[in-house]
Design a protein around this motif. Structure first.
Motif, mmCIF file in Angstrom:
data_model
loop_
_atom_site.group_PDB
_atom_site.id
_atom_site.type_symbol
_atom_site.label_atom_id
_atom_site.label_comp_id
_atom_site.label_asym_id
_atom_site.label_seq_id
_atom_site.Cartn_x
_atom_site.Cartn_y
_atom_site.Cartn_z
ATOM 1 N N LYS A 46 37.879 51.995 36.737
ATOM 2 C CA LYS A 46 38.248 53.539 37.030
ATOM 3 C C LYS A 46 37.270 54.544 36.661
ATOM 4 O O LYS A 46 37.158 55.569 37.264
ATOM 5 N N GLU A 47 36.450 54.031 35.742
ATOM 6 C CA GLU A 47 35.425 54.805 35.189
ATOM 7 C C GLU A 47 34.059 54.385 35.340
ATOM 8 O O GLU A 47 33.882 53.148 35.615
ATOM 9 N N SER A 48 33.232 55.098 35.085
ATOM 10 C CA SER A 48 31.659 54.412 35.007
ATOM 11 C C SER A 48 31.523 53.555 33.899
ATOM 12 O O SER A 48 31.853 53.777 32.872
ATOM 13 N N ALA A 49 30.729 52.565 33.904
ATOM 14 C CA ALA A 49 30.619 51.340 32.702
ATOM 15 C C ALA A 49 29.511 52.004 31.954
ATOM 16 O O ALA A 49 29.240 51.373 30.755
ATOM 17 N N ARG A 50 28.762 52.876 32.597
ATOM 18 C CA ARG A 50 27.502 53.421 31.856
ATOM 19 C C ARG A 50 28.010 54.459 30.505
ATOM 20 O O ARG A 50 28.647 55.501 30.880
ATOM 21 N N ILE A 51 27.659 54.223 29.483
ATOM 22 C CA ILE A 51 27.885 55.105 28.496
ATOM 23 C C ILE A 51 26.641 55.823 28.048
ATOM 24 O O ILE A 51 25.721 55.427 28.012
ATOM 25 N N PRO A 52 26.854 57.117 28.064
ATOM 26 C CA PRO A 52 25.400 57.921 27.642
ATOM 27 C C PRO A 52 25.079 57.866 26.135
ATOM 28 O O PRO A 52 25.936 57.273 25.193
ATOM 29 N N PHE A 53 23.722 57.587 25.933
ATOM 30 C CA PHE A 53 23.140 57.463 24.532
ATOM 31 C C PHE A 53 22.253 58.648 24.394
ATOM 32 O O PHE A 53 22.036 59.482 25.069
ATOM 33 N N SER A 54 21.974 58.900 23.007
ATOM 34 C CA SER A 54 21.205 59.990 22.619
ATOM 35 C C SER A 54 19.835 59.876 22.996
ATOM 36 O O SER A 54 19.223 58.966 22.988
ATOM 37 N N LEU A 55 19.189 61.007 23.659
ATOM 38 C CA LEU A 55 17.985 61.048 23.837
ATOM 39 C C LEU A 55 16.985 61.013 22.798
ATOM 40 O O LEU A 55 15.817 60.460 22.949
ATOM 41 N N ARG A 56 17.357 61.640 22.040
ATOM 42 C CA ARG A 56 16.606 61.682 20.723
ATOM 43 C C ARG A 56 16.459 60.482 20.217
ATOM 44 O O ARG A 56 15.261 60.260 19.638
ATOM 45 N N PHE A 57 17.107 59.715 19.985
ATOM 46 C CA PHE A 57 17.166 58.018 19.424
ATOM 47 C C PHE A 57 16.175 57.438 20.316
ATOM 48 O O PHE A 57 15.330 56.639 19.647
ATOM 49 N N PHE A 58 16.293 57.430 21.627
ATOM 50 C CA PHE A 58 15.331 56.881 22.549
ATOM 51 C C PHE A 58 13.997 57.539 22.340
ATOM 52 O O PHE A 58 12.848 56.625 22.462
ATOM 53 N N LEU A 59 13.776 58.574 22.068
ATOM 54 C CA LEU A 59 12.253 59.262 21.855
ATOM 55 C C LEU A 59 12.059 58.861 20.539
ATOM 56 O O LEU A 59 10.768 58.386 20.398
ATOM 57 N N ILE A 60 12.686 58.685 19.526
ATOM 58 C CA ILE A 60 12.247 58.137 18.321
ATOM 59 C C ILE A 60 11.708 56.614 18.392
ATOM 60 O O ILE A 60 10.944 56.215 17.638
ATOM 61 N N ALA A 61 12.636 55.893 18.957
ATOM 62 C CA ALA A 61 12.501 54.491 19.315
ATOM 63 C C ALA A 61 10.826 54.437 19.859
ATOM 64 O O ALA A 61 10.234 53.382 19.559
ATOM 65 N N VAL A 62 10.720 55.243 21.159
ATOM 66 C CA VAL A 62 9.536 55.129 21.769
ATOM 67 C C VAL A 62 8.317 55.582 20.925
ATOM 68 O O VAL A 62 7.296 54.835 20.779
#
Length: 116
Positions: A46-62
């Motif tokens: 019924k909905e998209s299976a993708r859940i959004p994640f924090s872009l800040r968290f991704f930047l800190i991880a990189v």
């Protein structure tokens, strides 16, 4: 030397044969619509299976990964001190550390290290 070549060739051939046999014996249907859907129960989602994640968290991880790699590049510098010219070792180490500090200052000034 010849035995190493023979062993590596034999290992490669055995792994290649096992992969070919598994591909032939595998019973897969790549065009199955239900298996390719996010929910494998057979119903349409019924909905998209993708859940959004924090872009800040991704930047800190990189940034963490980048500095982790830089630390692995810094570790051999200390062990090469006895085997190299002192002036060349000191100048290369200082230039490398300066580049790292400049990158850290740039990320800090752009606000990439601020979590809020």
């Amino acid at each position: 030397m010849l035995s190493m070549l023979l062993i590596s060739t034999l290992t490669f051939l055995i792994s290649l044969i096992v992969m070919m046999i598994s591909t032939i014996l595998a019973k897969k249907n790549l065009l199955d619509r239900e298996k390719n859907s996010p929910y494998e129960c057979g119903f349409d989602p019924k909905e998209s299976a993708r859940i959004p994640f924090s872009l800040r968290f991704f930047l800190i991880a990189v940034i963490f990964l980048i500095f982790d790699v830089e630390i692995t590049l810094l570790l051999p510098i200390a062990s090469t001190l006895n085997f190299s010219n002192l002036f060349a070792w000191f100048s290369v180490s200082l230039i490398f550390l300066f580049i790292l500090l400049f990158g850290l200052y740039y990320e800090w000034s752009q606000g990439a290290l601020d979590w809020s």
